[in-house]
Design a protein around this motif. Structure first.
Motif, PDB file in Angstrom:
ATOM      1  N   ILE A 135      18.655  32.275 -43.410  1.00  0.00           N
ATOM      2  CA  ILE A 135      18.143  30.993 -42.934  1.00  0.00           C
ATOM      3  C   ILE A 135      19.119  29.920 -43.393  1.00  0.00           C
ATOM      4  N   LEU A 136      19.475  29.031 -42.475  1.00  0.00           N
ATOM      5  CA  LEU A 136      20.391  27.926 -42.742  1.00  0.00           C
ATOM      6  C   LEU A 136      19.635  26.630 -42.456  1.00  0.00           C
ATOM      7  N   SER A 137      19.696  25.674 -43.379  1.00  0.00           N
ATOM      8  CA  SER A 137      18.923  24.451 -43.174  1.00  0.00           C
ATOM      9  C   SER A 137      19.484  23.289 -43.973  1.00  0.00           C
ATOM     10  N   THR A 138      19.194  22.096 -43.495  1.00  0.00           N
ATOM     11  CA  THR A 138      19.504  20.901 -44.283  1.00  0.00           C
ATOM     12  C   THR A 138      18.471  20.736 -45.394  1.00  0.00           C
ATOM     13  N   SER A 139      17.339  21.400 -45.262  1.00  0.00           N
ATOM     14  CA  SER A 139      16.288  21.324 -46.274  1.00  0.00           C
ATOM     15  C   SER A 139      16.709  22.084 -47.527  1.00  0.00           C
ATOM     16  N   SER A 140      16.323  21.539 -48.657  1.00  0.00           N
ATOM     17  CA  SER A 140      16.500  22.274 -49.907  1.00  0.00           C
ATOM     18  C   SER A 140      15.150  22.345 -50.622  1.00  0.00           C
ATOM     19  N   ALA A 141      14.076  22.175 -49.841  1.00  0.00           N
ATOM     20  CA  ALA A 141      12.722  22.209 -50.396  1.00  0.00           C
ATOM     21  C   ALA A 141      12.400  23.607 -50.910  1.00  0.00           C
ATOM     22  N   GLU A 142      11.894  23.682 -52.111  1.00  0.00           N
ATOM     23  CA  GLU A 142      11.587  24.968 -52.743  1.00  0.00           C
ATOM     24  C   GLU A 142      10.621  25.799 -51.894  1.00  0.00           C
TER      25      GLU A 142
ATOM     26  N   LEU B  92      23.596  45.516 -31.382  1.00  0.00           N
ATOM     27  CA  LEU B  92      22.843  44.630 -32.274  1.00  0.00           C
ATOM     28  C   LEU B  92      23.803  43.960 -33.255  1.00  0.00           C
ATOM     29  N   PRO B  93      23.440  42.785 -33.735  1.00  0.00           N
ATOM     30  CA  PRO B  93      24.334  42.082 -34.657  1.00  0.00           C
ATOM     31  C   PRO B  93      24.374  42.730 -36.037  1.00  0.00           C
ATOM     32  N   SER B  94      25.446  42.456 -36.745  1.00  0.00           N
ATOM     33  CA  SER B  94      25.587  42.883 -38.140  1.00  0.00           C
ATOM     34  C   SER B  94      24.830  41.912 -39.045  1.00  0.00           C
ATOM     35  N   ILE B  95      24.755  40.647 -38.626  1.00  0.00           N
ATOM     36  CA  ILE B  95      24.102  39.572 -39.380  1.00  0.00           C
ATOM     37  C   ILE B  95      23.486  38.585 -38.386  1.00  0.00           C
ATOM     38  N   ILE B  96      22.350  38.024 -38.778  1.00  0.00           N
ATOM     39  CA  ILE B  96      21.726  36.932 -38.020  1.00  0.00           C
ATOM     40  C   ILE B  96      21.660  35.717 -38.943  1.00  0.00           C
ATOM     41  N   ILE B  97      22.062  34.568 -38.402  1.00  0.00           N
ATOM     42  CA  ILE B  97      21.964  33.293 -39.127  1.00  0.00           C
ATOM     43  C   ILE B  97      21.162  32.357 -38.237  1.00  0.00           C
ATOM     44  N   ALA B  98      20.060  31.815 -38.775  1.00  0.00           N
ATOM     45  CA  ALA B  98      19.220  30.937 -37.961  1.00  0.00           C
ATOM     46  C   ALA B  98      18.858  29.671 -38.720  1.00  0.00           C
ATOM     47  N   ASP B  99      18.953  28.560 -38.010  1.00  0.00           N
ATOM     48  CA  ASP B  99      18.534  27.275 -38.552  1.00  0.00           C
ATOM     49  C   ASP B  99      17.026  27.321 -38.765  1.00  0.00           C
ATOM     50  N   LEU B 100      16.571  26.716 -39.842  1.00  0.00           N
ATOM     51  CA  LEU B 100      15.143  26.704 -40.128  1.00  0.00           C
ATOM     52  C   LEU B 100      14.376  25.875 -39.100  1.00  0.00           C
ATOM     53  N   ASN B 101      14.862  24.667 -38.804  1.00  0.00           N
ATOM     54  CA  ASN B 101      14.124  23.743 -37.944  1.00  0.00           C
ATOM     55  C   ASN B 101      14.723  23.691 -36.547  1.00  0.00           C
TER      56      ASN B 101
END
Length: 141
Positions: free
Chosen positions: A88-95, A53-62
């Motif tokens: 979560i990684l995203s171009t969005s910065s929506a609150e 299993l991974p130590s960390i998961i990074i996923a794009d929001l969209n």
């Protein structure tokens, strides 16, 4: 010692390549796996032995099929995955996107920056966050 595994889900091929280059720059020894959407990520996590299993998961929001938030919510319901730090990684910065991600169990919501150096900074900080101290385990050098 278990290798430091990072699973990344992002539907943009250029973003996956850039993230790969940044993570290699942080530490060449990372064991990296990339997925084109949340469905592929969840399939990659399913029925995997604990030691793989991974130590960390990074996923794009969209993303199509299953977005990062959906994958996050699914992972938090699965006993073997719920304690893996998920970003979560995203171009969005929506609150609302930030709050929903954090409320769903994300360690942090990372806004995709415009430069390589800024991406290096935020990913390095995210990885170091997992260790719960201010001493960097991984340092760009």
């Amino acid at each position: 010692m278990k290798p430091f595994r990072i699973f990344v889900a992002d539907d943009d091929e250029d973003d996956r390549f850039l993230i790969m280059e940044v993570l290699k720059d942080i530490d060449q020894s990372f064991d990296l796996s990339f997925f084109s959407d949340g469905t592929a990520l969840m399939e990659g996590l399913s029925n995997r032995p604990a030691e793989e299993l991974p130590s960390i998961i990074i996923a794009d929001l969209n993303m199509p099929k299953l977005n990062g938030l959906g994958a996050l919510k699914m992972s938090k319901k699965m006993v073997q995955l719920r304690n893996i730090p998920f970003f979560i990684l995203s171009t969005s910065s929506a609150e609302r996107d930030i709050q929903e991600s954090i409320n769903s169990g994300a360690v942090d919501f990372l806004v995709k920056p415009n430069t390589y150096d800024d991406l290096l900074l935020i990913l390095n900080r995210a990885i170091n966050t997992v260790f719960g101290n201010n001493q960097p385990r991984f340092a760009h050098g």
